[in-house]
Write a protein that holds these residues in place. Sequence first.
Motif, PDB file in Angstrom:
ATOM      1  N   GLY A   1       4.601   1.511 -17.023  1.00 17.83           N
ATOM      2  CA  GLY A   1       3.636   1.600 -15.932  1.00 17.83           C
ATOM      3  C   GLY A   1       4.057   0.916 -14.647  1.00 17.83           C
ATOM      4  O   GLY A   1       3.266   0.839 -13.708  1.00 17.83           O
ATOM      5  N   LYS A   2       5.273   0.414 -14.582  1.00 18.64           N
ATOM      6  CA  LYS A   2       5.761  -0.265 -13.381  1.00 18.64           C
ATOM      7  C   LYS A   2       6.920   0.529 -12.772  1.00 18.64           C
ATOM      8  O   LYS A   2       7.688   1.172 -13.473  1.00 18.64           O
ATOM      9  CB  LYS A   2       6.254  -1.674 -13.717  1.00 18.64           C
TER      10      LYS A   2
ATOM     11  N   PHE B   1       7.194  -3.093  -8.894  1.00 17.77           N
ATOM     12  CA  PHE B   1       5.969  -2.704  -8.196  1.00 17.77           C
ATOM     13  C   PHE B   1       4.933  -2.189  -9.193  1.00 17.77           C
ATOM     14  O   PHE B   1       5.273  -1.573 -10.197  1.00 17.77           O
ATOM     15  CB  PHE B   1       6.260  -1.592  -7.175  1.00 17.77           C
ATOM     16  N   ARG B   2       3.661  -2.434  -8.850  1.00 17.51           N
ATOM     17  CA  ARG B   2       2.561  -1.924  -9.664  1.00 17.51           C
ATOM     18  C   ARG B   2       1.576  -1.184  -8.763  1.00 17.51           C
ATOM     19  O   ARG B   2       1.306  -1.612  -7.638  1.00 17.51           O
ATOM     20  CB  ARG B   2       1.853  -3.059 -10.407  1.00 17.51           C
ATOM     21  N   LEU B   3       1.036  -0.085  -9.279  1.00 20.87           N
ATOM     22  CA  LEU B   3       0.071   0.718  -8.526  1.00 20.87           C
ATOM     23  C   LEU B   3      -1.260  -0.016  -8.456  1.00 20.87           C
ATOM     24  O   LEU B   3      -1.936  -0.210  -9.462  1.00 20.87           O
ATOM     25  CB  LEU B   3      -0.099   2.078  -9.204  1.00 20.87           C
ATOM     26  N   GLN B   4      -1.646  -0.407  -7.251  1.00 20.37           N
ATOM     27  CA  GLN B   4      -2.925  -1.092  -7.037  1.00 20.37           C
ATOM     28  C   GLN B   4      -3.224  -1.136  -5.547  1.00 20.37           C
ATOM     29  O   GLN B   4      -2.317  -1.059  -4.714  1.00 20.37           O
ATOM     30  CB  GLN B   4      -2.898  -2.522  -7.608  1.00 20.37           C
TER      31      GLN B   4
ATOM     32  N   LEU C   1       1.679   0.793  -3.898  1.00 19.73           N
ATOM     33  CA  LEU C   1       2.466   0.107  -4.921  1.00 19.73           C
ATOM     34  C   LEU C   1       2.820  -1.256  -4.360  1.00 19.73           C
ATOM     35  O   LEU C   1       3.496  -1.361  -3.335  1.00 19.73           O
ATOM     36  CB  LEU C   1       3.730   0.899  -5.253  1.00 19.73           C
ATOM     37  N   GLU C   2       2.352  -2.322  -5.018  1.00 18.32           N
ATOM     38  CA  GLU C   2       2.545  -3.668  -4.509  1.00 18.32           C
ATOM     39  C   GLU C   2       3.622  -4.404  -5.310  1.00 18.32           C
ATOM     40  O   GLU C   2       3.726  -4.254  -6.527  1.00 18.32           O
ATOM     41  CB  GLU C   2       1.238  -4.449  -4.535  1.00 18.32           C
ATOM     42  N   LEU C   3       4.393  -5.216  -4.603  1.00 19.23           N
ATOM     43  CA  LEU C   3       5.475  -5.977  -5.222  1.00 19.23           C
ATOM     44  C   LEU C   3       4.887  -7.142  -6.007  1.00 19.23           C
ATOM     45  O   LEU C   3       4.306  -8.064  -5.425  1.00 19.23           O
ATOM     46  CB  LEU C   3       6.433  -6.490  -4.150  1.00 19.23           C
ATOM     47  N   ILE C   4       5.053  -7.113  -7.328  1.00 22.90           N
ATOM     48  CA  ILE C   4       4.500  -8.176  -8.167  1.00 22.90           C
ATOM     49  C   ILE C   4       5.581  -9.001  -8.862  1.00 22.90           C
ATOM     50  O   ILE C   4       5.282 -10.052  -9.437  1.00 22.90           O
ATOM     51  CB  ILE C   4       3.538  -7.604  -9.227  1.00 22.90           C
TER      52      ILE C   4
ATOM     53  N   LEU D   1       0.767  -9.769  -1.008  1.00 23.93           N
ATOM     54  CA  LEU D   1       1.701  -8.926  -1.740  1.00 23.93           C
ATOM     55  C   LEU D   1       2.248  -7.826  -0.836  1.00 23.93           C
ATOM     56  O   LEU D   1       1.499  -7.166  -0.112  1.00 23.93           O
ATOM     57  CB  LEU D   1       1.016  -8.305  -2.960  1.00 23.93           C
ATOM     58  N   LEU D   2       3.552  -7.646  -0.895  1.00 26.42           N
ATOM     59  CA  LEU D   2       4.197  -6.606  -0.101  1.00 26.42           C
ATOM     60  C   LEU D   2       3.868  -5.223  -0.653  1.00 26.42           C
ATOM     61  O   LEU D   2       3.870  -5.022  -1.868  1.00 26.42           O
ATOM     62  CB  LEU D   2       5.707  -6.808  -0.099  1.00 26.42           C
ATOM     63  N   LYS D   3       3.619  -4.295   0.237  1.00 22.75           N
ATOM     64  CA  LYS D   3       3.337  -2.918  -0.150  1.00 22.75           C
ATOM     65  C   LYS D   3       4.593  -2.071   0.046  1.00 22.75           C
ATOM     66  O   LYS D   3       5.298  -2.213   1.044  1.00 22.75           O
ATOM     67  CB  LYS D   3       2.182  -2.352   0.670  1.00 22.75           C
ATOM     68  N   LEU D   4       4.840  -1.192  -0.909  1.00 23.71           N
ATOM     69  CA  LEU D   4       6.012  -0.337  -0.833  1.00 23.71           C
ATOM     70  C   LEU D   4       6.010   0.498   0.436  1.00 23.71           C
ATOM     71  O   LEU D   4       7.057   0.720   1.053  1.00 23.71           O
ATOM     72  CB  LEU D   4       6.081   0.564  -2.068  1.00 23.71           C
TER      73      LEU D   4
END
Length: 248
Positions: free
Chosen positions: A150-151, A168-171, A175-178, A231-234
């Motif tokens: 899921g990442k 990155f995770r969809l949120q 997609l935010e850098l986690i 959090l950075l966004k893609l």
Amino acid sequence: MNKYLIFTTAILILLGNVNCSKTKKGPAQIQEALNVVEEVPENEISEIEIGKNPADFVPKGYVIFDTIYGDLNKDKIEDCVLIIKGTNKSEIVKDEYRGELDRNRRGIIVLLNKNKGYELAVKNYDCFSSENEEGGVYFAPELGVEITKGKLFVHYAHGRYGYWRYMFRLQNSDLELIGYDASSNHGPTVLTETSINFLTRKKIVNENANPNIDEPEMFEKKETKINKIKLLKLSEIEDFDKLEVSEE
């Protein structure tokens, strides 16, 4: 005769008042008209947002460079990630040693599978450099993109010098850098390993206290807290080559 003229004039005035009452609106009627919202039919939704095939989302002036499939939103349906590449002829150069090189930048389009078609989740058309960049005395880092558990992982392999990757995770509609992981190597010997969790704000660095290639590796672990950051966004990353996160 005068009575006839007066009677006719009165009728005309009366008709004029009736017509005016039909065309003029009071303040309440005007406000009601302004509050009406025009509904857009579903079949008029832009093809950029919804399409039957992944290729429908490729913008003009780009081609598909790579296609990755995997479940990003945990609905047990494979979503699609496109790596796209520009086709600007002015970005094709001649290198003295390597010949003709296509230096067009690459980008990413993330699509969610909705059974009857795909829905655009994230787009960033130029965040990756070309695959033909100069590496100096060594080859340039090699980009790899994959979906695991899921990442979305953006991975850079740099041979004997190690690797680094972004998770990155969809949120939050993006997609935010986690997470971030990196390994700094000297040939087969690992010098340092870095792992950052941006959700827990935890940074772990394993440093090899015995970097001699002929001796066993001996790691010393150091754990610190990083500053709380947004959090950075893609979709907002301009250039992965200039993205620095390890020192946050």
